[in-house]
Design an enzyme around this catalytic site. Sequence first.
Site, PDB file in Angstrom:
ATOM      1  N   ASP A 123      -9.011 -46.984 -60.691  1.00 11.48           N
ATOM      2  CA  ASP A 123     -10.102 -46.427 -61.499  1.00 11.48           C
ATOM      3  C   ASP A 123     -10.012 -44.929 -61.741  1.00 11.48           C
ATOM      4  O   ASP A 123     -10.668 -44.397 -62.631  1.00 11.48           O
ATOM      5  CB  ASP A 123     -11.458 -46.747 -60.849  1.00 11.48           C
ATOM      6  N   HIS A 124      -9.192 -44.203 -60.987  1.00 13.49           N
ATOM      7  CA  HIS A 124      -9.219 -42.745 -61.036  1.00 13.49           C
ATOM      8  C   HIS A 124      -8.209 -42.124 -62.001  1.00 13.49           C
ATOM      9  O   HIS A 124      -8.328 -40.938 -62.321  1.00 13.49           O
ATOM     10  CB  HIS A 124      -8.951 -42.178 -59.634  1.00 13.49           C
ATOM     11  N   ASP A 188     -13.321 -43.193 -50.504  1.00  8.86           N
ATOM     12  CA  ASP A 188     -13.993 -42.451 -51.564  1.00  8.86           C
ATOM     13  C   ASP A 188     -15.367 -42.084 -51.045  1.00  8.86           C
ATOM     14  O   ASP A 188     -16.033 -42.899 -50.393  1.00  8.86           O
ATOM     15  CB  ASP A 188     -14.106 -43.295 -52.834  1.00  8.86           C
ATOM     16  N   ARG A 470     -22.214 -35.714 -59.236  1.00 14.43           N
ATOM     17  CA  ARG A 470     -21.654 -34.457 -58.729  1.00 14.43           C
ATOM     18  C   ARG A 470     -21.434 -33.522 -59.901  1.00 14.43           C
ATOM     19  O   ARG A 470     -20.955 -33.944 -60.948  1.00 14.43           O
ATOM     20  CB  ARG A 470     -20.328 -34.783 -58.018  1.00 14.43           C
ATOM     21  N   SER A 665     -15.805 -34.820 -52.298  1.00 12.27           N
ATOM     22  CA  SER A 665     -14.963 -36.011 -52.262  1.00 12.27           C
ATOM     23  C   SER A 665     -14.268 -36.174 -50.921  1.00 12.27           C
ATOM     24  O   SER A 665     -14.021 -35.206 -50.206  1.00 12.27           O
ATOM     25  CB  SER A 665     -13.918 -35.943 -53.383  1.00 12.27           C
ATOM     26  N   ARG A 667     -11.248 -36.870 -50.366  1.00 12.88           N
ATOM     27  CA  ARG A 667      -9.797 -36.719 -50.508  1.00 12.88           C
ATOM     28  C   ARG A 667      -9.150 -36.040 -49.306  1.00 12.88           C
ATOM     29  O   ARG A 667      -9.407 -34.875 -48.995  1.00 12.88           O
ATOM     30  CB  ARG A 667      -9.467 -35.985 -51.811  1.00 12.88           C
TER      31      ARG A 667
END
Length: 775
Positions: A123-124, A188, A470, A665, A667
């Site tokens: 999806d990213h 995520d 965000r 995020s 990440r």
Amino acid sequence: MHPHGTLVLGEGARRLHVSAAFNAKAKVAMSRFEPGTSISYEKLHENIDIVRKRLNRPLTLSEKIVYGHLDDPVGQDIARGRTYLRLRPDRVAMQDATAQMAMLQFISSGLPKVAVPSTIHCDHLIEAQIGGVEDLKRAKEVNQEVYNFLATAGAKYGVGFWKPGSGIIHQIILENYAYPGVLLIGTDSHTPNGGGLGSICIGVGGADAVDVMAGIPWELKCPNVIGVKLTGSLSGWTSPKDVILKVAGILTVKGGTGAIVEYHGPGVDSISCTGMATICNMGAEIGATTSVFPYNHRMKTYLNKTGRADIAALADEHKDDLVPDKGCKYDHVIEINLSELKPHINGPFTPDLAHPVSEIGAVAEKNGWPLEVKVGLIGSCTNSSYEDMGRAASLAKQALDKGLKCKAAFTVTPGSEQIRATIERDGFSKILRDVGGVVLANACGPCIGQWDRKDVKMGEKNTIVTSYNRNFTSRNDANPATHAFVTSPEIVTALAIAGTLKFDPETDYLTAANGEKFKLEPPNGDELPARDFDPGQDTYQHPPAESGSVMVDVSPTSTRLQLLEPFDKWNGKDLEDLQVLIKVKGKCTTDHISAAGPWLKFRGHLDNISNNMLIGAINIENDAVNKIKNRLTGEYGGVPDVARHYKANGLSWVVVGDDNYGEGSSREHAALEPRHLGGRVILVKSFARIHETNLKKQGMLPLTFADPTDYDKIRPDDKLSITGLATFAPGKPLKGVVKHGDGSQDIITLNHTFNENQVEWFHAGSALNRMKELQ
């Protein structure tokens, strides 16, 4: 019910949502196609009963689900906010940007298969440019190497693979995998979306996911529990999004750190299941571990509509374990009367700057924020449900009936292929296109910076409104002058039609094409489609039962994928004379530390993506971004370039930061990159939860000032020594020796939150190294 207890749901094999096995002990296996274990509500109840008797008090819902998944409910030390829990999550979910590094780490572990049901969701990596069909086609071509890696790695190691175009990870989890009482971790930060279905879903870094996929108990600091009591009921222009916008304004971006936010009270029943998911999703913006709602009839309706009636029936039987105990105690309680709650809009530049919509025009004028709305964007993982799209379409239809279209550009992002197909069938997409909207691919798109925006120049001051979660500086379009506001899809649509922040749809009038003045009626939309959902195209790849012949190739010359080399072990000595690489001023999110947008294509190549390390952080020495002084050469350069030069010359370094460092995020690249480029310590006033854990996992030392004012003692050209590592232990502070350029020194006390296992990660050089030592 089919033979062997396999429940086939929906129309045809491609509509299988859940493979569910039921027996006399009420076991439910949530394993859409892929091999996996089952969770037993009886086992959950058994663990809850053990813990309740041990603690001798009523339990919150959060505690029931979390403690119900304890690896050792009899012996586990349980103290909110203090002890570390060892848990057994039921499932792992990974989005494609973070899945690359997670799967590379899993490959490095040497294990043959994942131990729990796991999925990858593409999806990213789909950039919003023209429209859904064209953008998806382009993404498949541009990202072919990465998609092939993820698909083959999933097939090799037993991980389900949702192809590009499937939709956003959190919407797919809600439609397929979340259910009341499940414990799910996802790579995520908005994984908490599943709390709308009574699940405890927690965002983590890839290394945490590897632990769970490897069958190792997962560690979580025992959360505090913030209660949000809802009374009254939603109506008119007020939406579920306004609940979390209000809560964010109350608690701020770090007010939920270390806590689960648990919604309860009579007002809960006025919110749809997907509305509850919206609230939980954006709970990530207050730093909360996760958020959750108690099981109720709205969840049951959603389960039934998404082909999981048997699970709803079981949840009904075990409802006592899926709601809080009477008399349970929260660490902090907020009360919101939904009947009095007004529509809100938060921003710009931070998601906790809350304003009633009725006041935003005046506030914007006072602060010099652009009043013209350039773009309105609805959808994303936060607000892309059938109900959201229906309510937005009801407003668009009113405008069209009066001969109007949006004054602002308008984009629509469906949350999943199922949502896209259903709103197309039911006419919502046509209405939204007719009013001027562009329907984008079923993906994250502009929400995460995957937006090839052309309507304004870089640096041009402008305003956009979104239904996202965000709105950090530069997040959506890489333009630091873009003032981004987050609100509900309904308010976005209204403001896009009006074209200005100075429009309150509850009181203000629009002018029809014939000159008539009219007000928009409050939005309306069905919670769920009257007919069943249209599943759309089949986009799921089931891992084969036999995967011995599956090859996972990573080319040594690839610019996008790179096999990992183990980090070095601790040498047994104190860390002497670490050079301050950068002293960061103010807010420093994971977007500042490891930018997304165009950098997403390097998420599987650690060395290449490290070229974005801290390029968005503000250097306190000169108020500039990506411009620091190289203390070895005396010249100024980019942060990653100076870090590489230090590493090449054997000089380890430290980053000094402010409050809530690493918010945003999940990440883990924001932790991997400093480690890869020679960093050893991140020293700040306070950390966001996920980032602090990610740093520990990679063998870094995340430390905090015992006295926050010591931040002011450190100068950008200082060196720092960390002493006391020979006796590094939980609860025992370390000492910092700050060496100034003029020869003077300051001695400061440095705190940490390492437990015994995490100290072993540091000694081994990383959690992955430690895992290999134990095999």
